[in-house]
Write an enzyme that holds these catalytic residues in place. Structure first.
Site, short mmCIF file in Angstrom:
data_model
loop_
_atom_site.label_atom_id
_atom_site.label_comp_id
_atom_site.label_asym_id
_atom_site.label_seq_id
_atom_site.Cartn_x
_atom_site.Cartn_y
_atom_site.Cartn_z
N ARG A 238 0.85 -1.19 0.00
CA ARG A 238 0.00 0.00 0.00
C ARG A 238 0.89 1.24 0.00
NH1 ARG A 238 -3.18 -2.98 -1.48
NH2 ARG A 238 -5.25 -3.50 -0.67
N GLU A 267 -4.32 7.35 -5.41
CA GLU A 267 -4.51 6.57 -6.64
C GLU A 267 -5.83 6.94 -7.30
OE1 GLU A 267 -4.06 2.43 -5.70
OE2 GLU A 267 -1.94 2.63 -5.22
N HIS A 286 -1.00 -0.11 -9.90
CA HIS A 286 -1.62 -1.02 -8.93
C HIS A 286 -2.13 -2.29 -9.64
CE1 HIS A 286 -3.65 -1.05 -4.73
NE2 HIS A 286 -3.38 -2.28 -5.11
#
Length: 323
Positions: A238, A267, A286
């Protein structure tokens, strides 16, 4: 009367069919655009189940609007997008999708490690821009992976899977974990280190621990200063685990050699983010679990959790359960 389930992102037809056999299904039909906040706040009012992604912030405001919500099925391993404590107070079951993405995420983590070490993206850009005029001895030289020392912070399922890949490259593997794992050390041939020692001794540092407020900016200016000048930081966990301003300065000033990042604090990451301007940073959107098979398995597990709870059975993979 059928219970109602709301899905915050478009899923495949077979997924919708599976859920429609049991429930009335409503869904945000955009695949690449998150459900707007105002839409989510309205839709949550009268549903029994919610299937969501990490992009949805299921906080106290959202949960307070829910009049009959019984289960939240998060299509992810992490669940820091959900206010777990408030959900527990309301008696809402929360589930996630662990296990099914372990190997795929370990693959991506090692790929990112290799790409950063051997300057794969930078070299590709160098060639495509027409800068490759001739071969030279030290052109685009990177760092060796074979025989190097890998430090893993957070030895869960993905961490253990990463060890197996590293052993194929004859890497010396160190790890730091909140709870030491002697049996795993013996089984995998790895060594425990306190985090300070791990940072000082490792050629590669991989972050693979869950995010929580307690580990916010776990890697900051002080931690980066402990790392070798030729060290590479990899984060597929993360974004909030890393102080991105401190990382930028460390990379810019040559205090560490490179970084590979699949995750960011914000994000999607802003295109003008300073880290995106550095040639020694490999950045990805991601995609740790992004193989077709794995994403489908995650979605099906989320749906199976929903069906199980709303038909009066135990959740398959509960984060919090009230059965």
């Amino acid at each position: 009367m059928k219970r109602t389930v709301y899905i915050t992102r478009k899923l495949t037809d077979d997924m919708i069919d599976k859920l429609s056999n049991h429930f009335q299904v409503r869904m945000w039909h955009e695949e690449h655009v998150p459900v707007p906040r105002d839409v989510l706040l309205k839709e949550i009012e009268d549903v029994d189940g919610l299937i969501c992604l990490l992009t949805e912030k299921i906080d106290e405001e959202v949960l307070s609007k829910a009049k009959q919500l019984k289960v939240i099925s998060n299509i992810a391993v992490g669940y820091n997008n959900i206010d777990i404590d408030f959900a527990a107070k309301k008696g809402i079951v929360v589930t996630n999708t662990p296990g099914v993405l372990t190997e795929t995420t370990a693959d991506l983590t090692f790929a990112l490690l290799m790409a950063a070490a051997r300057r794969v993206v930078e070299s590709s850009d160098f060639l495509r821009s027409g800068e490759w005029g001739a071969w030279s001895l030290m052109q685009m030289t990177g760092q060796d992976i074979y025989g190097a020392t890998l430090g893993i912070i957070g030895l869960g399922r993905i961490g253990e899977a990463l060890v197996k890949r590293a052993k194929g490259f004859d890497m010396n593997v160190l790890y730091y974990n909140r709870t030491r794992k002697p049996e795993t050390e013996e089984k995998l041939g790895i060594h425990y280190r306190e985090m300070k020692d791990l940072l000082q001794q490792s050629d590669f540092v991989c972050l693979l621990l869950p995010y929580s407020a307690e580990v916010h900016h776990l890697i900051g200016k002080e931690e980066l200063s402990l790392m070798k000048r030729n060290a590479i930081l990899i984060n597929t966990a993360r974004g909030g685990l890393v102080d991105e301003d401190a990382l930028f300065q460390s990379l810019k000033n040559g205090e560490i050699w490179a970084a590979g990042l699949d995750v960011f604090e914000q994000e999607p990451v802003p295109i003008d983010h300073p880290l995106l301007s550095l040639p020694n940073v490999v950045t990805l959107p991601h995609i740790g679990s992004a193989s077709v098979k794995t994403r489908m398995r995650m979605a099906h597990l989320a749906a199976d959790n929903m069906v199980s709870v709303l038909t009066g059975n135990e959740a398959i993979t509960p984060v919090i359960s009230h059965k």
